[in-house]
Scaffold this motif. Sequence first.
Motif, mmCIF file in Angstrom:
data_model
loop_
_atom_site.group_PDB
_atom_site.id
_atom_site.type_symbol
_atom_site.label_atom_id
_atom_site.label_comp_id
_atom_site.label_asym_id
_atom_site.label_seq_id
_atom_site.Cartn_x
_atom_site.Cartn_y
_atom_site.Cartn_z
ATOM 1 N N UNK A 126 0.827 -1.210 0.000
ATOM 2 C CA UNK A 126 0.000 0.000 0.000
ATOM 3 C C UNK A 126 0.862 1.262 0.000
ATOM 4 N N UNK A 127 2.033 1.179 -0.599
ATOM 5 C CA UNK A 127 2.965 2.304 -0.561
ATOM 6 C C UNK A 127 2.441 3.534 -1.281
ATOM 7 N N UNK A 128 1.479 3.381 -2.189
ATOM 8 C CA UNK A 128 0.940 4.529 -2.917
ATOM 9 C C UNK A 128 -0.468 4.914 -2.459
ATOM 10 N N UNK B 124 -4.410 -0.395 -6.385
ATOM 11 C CA UNK B 124 -4.884 -0.198 -5.009
ATOM 12 C C UNK B 124 -5.084 1.288 -4.702
ATOM 13 N N UNK B 125 -4.241 2.150 -5.269
ATOM 14 C CA UNK B 125 -4.451 3.591 -5.079
ATOM 15 C C UNK B 125 -5.763 4.025 -5.729
ATOM 16 N N UNK C 111 -8.451 17.614 -9.006
ATOM 17 C CA UNK C 111 -7.030 17.576 -9.276
ATOM 18 C C UNK C 111 -6.314 16.762 -8.214
ATOM 19 N N UNK C 112 -4.996 16.659 -8.366
ATOM 20 C CA UNK C 112 -4.195 15.886 -7.436
ATOM 21 C C UNK C 112 -3.311 14.903 -8.175
ATOM 22 N N UNK C 113 -2.578 14.105 -7.414
ATOM 23 C CA UNK C 113 -1.786 13.033 -8.013
ATOM 24 C C UNK C 113 -2.718 11.847 -8.161
ATOM 25 N N UNK C 114 -3.109 11.571 -9.397
ATOM 26 C CA UNK C 114 -4.155 10.612 -9.702
ATOM 27 C C UNK C 114 -3.571 9.383 -10.397
ATOM 28 N N UNK C 115 -4.439 8.486 -10.795
ATOM 29 C CA UNK C 115 -4.080 7.308 -11.577
ATOM 30 C C UNK C 115 -4.766 7.414 -12.930
ATOM 31 N N UNK C 116 -4.367 6.610 -13.915
ATOM 32 C CA UNK C 116 -5.063 6.693 -15.214
ATOM 33 C C UNK C 116 -6.571 6.529 -15.097
ATOM 34 N N UNK C 117 -7.034 5.600 -14.256
ATOM 35 C CA UNK C 117 -8.472 5.370 -14.140
ATOM 36 C C UNK C 117 -9.184 6.534 -13.467
#
Length: 415
Positions: free
Chosen positions: A203-205, A251-252, A379-385
């Motif tokens: 779960x590091x991210x 998981x993120x 906004x934010x640090x997101x993932x592709x999905x």
Amino acid sequence: MRDHDIVVYGATGFVGALVAEYLAGHSPDGVRIALAGRSGERLASLRQRLGVDWPVIVADASDADALAAMAGSARVVVTTVGPYAKYGRALAHACAAAGTDYADLTGEVLFVRQSIDENHELARSTGARIVHSCGFDSIPSDLGVHVLHQRVAADGAGELTDTTLVVTSLRGGFSGGTIDSMRHQLDVVRRDRDLKRIAASPYSLSPDRAAEPDVGRQEDHVSLRGAEVDPTLRGNLAPFVMASYNTRIVRRTNALRQYAYGRRFRYREVMSVGTSPLSPLIAAGTKAGLAALVVGLSLPPTRFVLDRILPKPGEGPSEQARREGHFTIDLYTRTTTGARYTARFRAKGDPGYAATALMLGEAALALAADRDSLPPSEGGVLTPATAMGDALVDRLRTAGVEITARNLSDPAGKN
């Protein structure tokens, strides 16, 4: 009004040039694209080779002012310059500060963790979508689970539980940049035990480790029989080299979506090694080989030998090899209602080069041209999905990528 819709940073590198070439052939009329990198001469040469009149931006990865100016001139910056922990930190931060969307190809856990810590709240304040891992790392994984979940939700079949990605077939290789990123991260964790623990955590991210549900141990590298994943699967399954990164992105996504996939969602990635009598040995050998590669790159004597064998940054296969590559990824899940579902993500082209250029190119176009279709986000640090979702799925399907999901429990076999 910004000067550019998309800036391709690192455009003269091997993969960067492929991304620029893809955009030159597939961008809609009116999309304003610029080429960026360290050498104006090489950028001008690439522009001539592509037959485009795009502007050229000279910016070194160590020049914070130049990166800030570049970020401020664009709506979207896509970068292929790695290792990202070494060369990408300032650019991601510049984009977050400027309210500029950003996409890269990283597969580096520690870099993304650092980016989350430095940029997530800043990007939320400016509205920037900072999207890591928009290539073979980790779009097939992230969007594959995304469409699987959508199908289960549409059928009212409960939530996802044990979910496994299986690389069913793959032809192609990993880029020299990927290998270089691996070297760099191994160097870092060897010197810092705290970073080693972060890199090892499943779960590091995740945005909040304490909020993660307790679903038991989740191993990155496992060998198992196909039937342990789904009754329809034959043969044996070996560890997949990218599992330790892709699983953390997925998981993120689940955490950012407030655990929409389910509080019992468990995720792993493996690859098929066939059904021959030797396949159990192949699976075990693959697991041992991956461990040996990590050890080999960590020790100076063996690393010296491996560095002479493994691909170097900037190197890549021939055009024919890139064209003849392909991959098929199948995902399997059981839901809380006991139903079985599968999803498929299949594309032509070498995964680390041609297919990755397509995926990053379409991600850039989704961010730049499909604003009204993107998932709601502050906004934010997101993932592709979470950043692009169905907008990117639709673009990839239009570009020829097969992305499907179906109910395996349906006796009629309907999709």
